[in-house]
Enzyme design. Structure first.
Site, PDB file in Angstrom:
ATOM      1  N   ASN A  11       0.581  44.281  30.665  1.00 52.68           N
ATOM      2  CA  ASN A  11      -0.527  44.054  29.732  1.00 52.68           C
ATOM      3  C   ASN A  11      -1.680  44.958  30.150  1.00 52.68           C
ATOM      4  OD1 ASN A  11      -2.626  43.099  28.201  1.00 52.68           O
ATOM      5  ND2 ASN A  11      -2.692  41.052  29.131  1.00 52.68           N
ATOM      6  N   LYS A  13      -4.412  45.336  28.685  1.00 55.01           N
ATOM      7  CA  LYS A  13      -5.701  44.758  28.263  1.00 55.01           C
ATOM      8  C   LYS A  13      -6.539  45.834  27.569  1.00 55.01           C
ATOM      9  CE  LYS A  13      -5.166  41.341  31.843  1.00 55.01           C
ATOM     10  NZ  LYS A  13      -5.761  40.436  32.807  1.00 55.01           N
ATOM     11  N   HIS A  98      -3.361  34.483  25.424  1.00 53.69           N
ATOM     12  CA  HIS A  98      -3.798  34.899  26.768  1.00 53.69           C
ATOM     13  C   HIS A  98      -5.111  34.187  27.103  1.00 53.69           C
ATOM     14  CE1 HIS A  98      -5.167  37.334  30.116  1.00 53.69           C
ATOM     15  NE2 HIS A  98      -3.943  37.765  30.229  1.00 53.69           N
ATOM     16  N   GLU A 100      -7.706  35.174  28.419  1.00 52.29           N
ATOM     17  CA  GLU A 100      -8.918  35.928  28.074  1.00 52.29           C
ATOM     18  C   GLU A 100      -9.258  35.759  26.592  1.00 52.29           C
ATOM     19  OE1 GLU A 100      -7.541  39.592  29.786  1.00 52.29           O
ATOM     20  OE2 GLU A 100      -7.783  38.720  31.782  1.00 52.29           O
ATOM     21  N   GLU A 168       0.211  31.816  33.593  1.00 50.14           N
ATOM     22  CA  GLU A 168      -0.823  32.645  34.207  1.00 50.14           C
ATOM     23  C   GLU A 168      -2.011  31.759  34.591  1.00 50.14           C
ATOM     24  OE1 GLU A 168      -0.529  37.042  33.019  1.00 50.14           O
ATOM     25  OE2 GLU A 168      -1.745  36.071  31.508  1.00 50.14           O
ATOM     26  N   GLY A 174      -6.509  38.866  37.966  1.00 49.48           N
ATOM     27  CA  GLY A 174      -7.453  39.884  38.417  1.00 49.48           C
ATOM     28  C   GLY A 174      -8.204  39.530  39.684  1.00 49.48           C
ATOM     29  N   SER A 213      -2.261  38.536  39.289  1.00 50.73           N
ATOM     30  CA  SER A 213      -2.277  39.295  40.545  1.00 50.73           C
ATOM     31  C   SER A 213      -0.890  39.626  41.082  1.00 50.73           C
ATOM     32  CB  SER A 213      -3.123  38.567  41.608  1.00 50.73           C
ATOM     33  OG  SER A 213      -4.480  38.535  41.214  1.00 50.73           O
ATOM     34  N   GLY A 234      -0.959  42.676  34.874  1.00 51.21           N
ATOM     35  CA  GLY A 234      -2.168  43.293  34.338  1.00 51.21           C
ATOM     36  C   GLY A 234      -2.475  44.589  35.075  1.00 51.21           C
ATOM     37  N   GLY A 235      -3.386  44.512  36.030  1.00 48.72           N
ATOM     38  CA  GLY A 235      -3.887  45.710  36.733  1.00 48.72           C
ATOM     39  C   GLY A 235      -2.802  46.642  37.237  1.00 48.72           C
TER      40      GLY A 235
END
Ligand code: 13P
Length: 253
Positions: A11, A13, A98, A100, A168, A174, A213, A234-235
């Site tokens: 993802n 984002k 999600h 967010e 999640e 993150g 993470s 993610g990251g």
């Protein structure tokens, strides 16, 4: 026990201008061609990049996904994107619910369920996200919160080929911190039991993946948890080598 093929989804984002996105997609496509992963791999870039990078994934090894969609097929919803439009742009997966979006856009379970239903209507697979906040976990409510979200967000007709659940925990996203492997296993087992209860045999093939993470260093341990069917990243999905290490870790199991 059902054999569920592992799924690794990235993802991105709200990250990636055109040049970065094309470079990242091109790098991943080259890795896929050279390494032929056996797990399912999905990349969810910002909507602006979908049409730019769908050709990078033409070989079909890496699938494209959207990060959100509107519940309606079309109409007066300025700024929104329908599931049908995502499908038309080459997507076969869409992330819905999600945390967010739940936080930034006040999306509740009923809306998430309507969006997931739209994804199924358009012939794609919904990745339905659930997860507790730190305060909810500290209060001992992680399992009940997640159960409520799963029950409230599952689309009608959910089964293995159209629905994935992503656990999640909000506080792990993150942050660099993750639940312990035992904590991850406990939530995934609980989600599995909830799905079994709600959907009976249709639940067996639904994959439950972990996000929050996940990185190249911890992916192997997390994917070794037997209730974990993959990862939503993610990251680390923004770095070719890191994302590929996670895919390789899934393939090695
Ligand atoms: P991070 O991997 O950056 O923690 O993000 C997880 C996530 O929210 C994926 O949807």
């Amino acid at each position: 026990m059902a054999e569920r093929r592992r799924l690794i989804a990235g993802n991105w984002k709200m990250n990636g201008l055109r040049a970065e996105g094309i470079a990242l997609a091109g790098g991943l496509a080259a890795k896929a061609l050279a390494n032929k992963p056996t797990c399912d791999v999905v990349v969810c870039p910002p909507a602006t990049l979908l049409a730019k990078i769908d050709r990078a994934f033409d070989a079909g090894v890496i699938k494209l996904g959207g990060q959100d969609c509107h519940a309606d097929e079309k109409g007066a919803h300025t700024g929104d994107i329908s599931a049908e439009m995502l499908r038309d742009t080459g997507c076969s997966y869409v992330i819905v619910g999600h945390s967010e979006r739940r936080a930034d856009h006040a999306e509740g379970d009923a809306q998430v369920r309507a969006k997931a239903a739209a994804v199924l209507r358009a012939g794609m697979t919904a990745i339905v996200c659930v997860g507790e906040t730190r305060a909810e976990r500290d209060a001992g409510n992680a399992l009940s919160v997640v159960e409520g979200q799963v029950v409230g967000s599952l689309p009608p007709g959910a089964q293995g080929d159209n629905t994935v659940i992503a656990y999640e925990p909000v506080w792990a996203i993150g942050s660099g911190s993750t639940p312990t492997l035992d904590e991850i296993a406990a939530v995934h087992r609980h989600i599995r039991a909830v799905l079994d209860g709600a959907l009976k045999a249709a639940a067996t093939e639904i994959r439950i993946i972990y996000g929050g993470s996940v990185n190249a260093a911890n992916a192997g341990d997390i994917l070794d948890v037997d209730a974990v069917d993959g990862a939503l990243v993610g990251g680390a999905s923004l770095k070719i080598e890191d994302f590929w290490s996670i895919i390789a870790a899934a393939d090695a199991r």
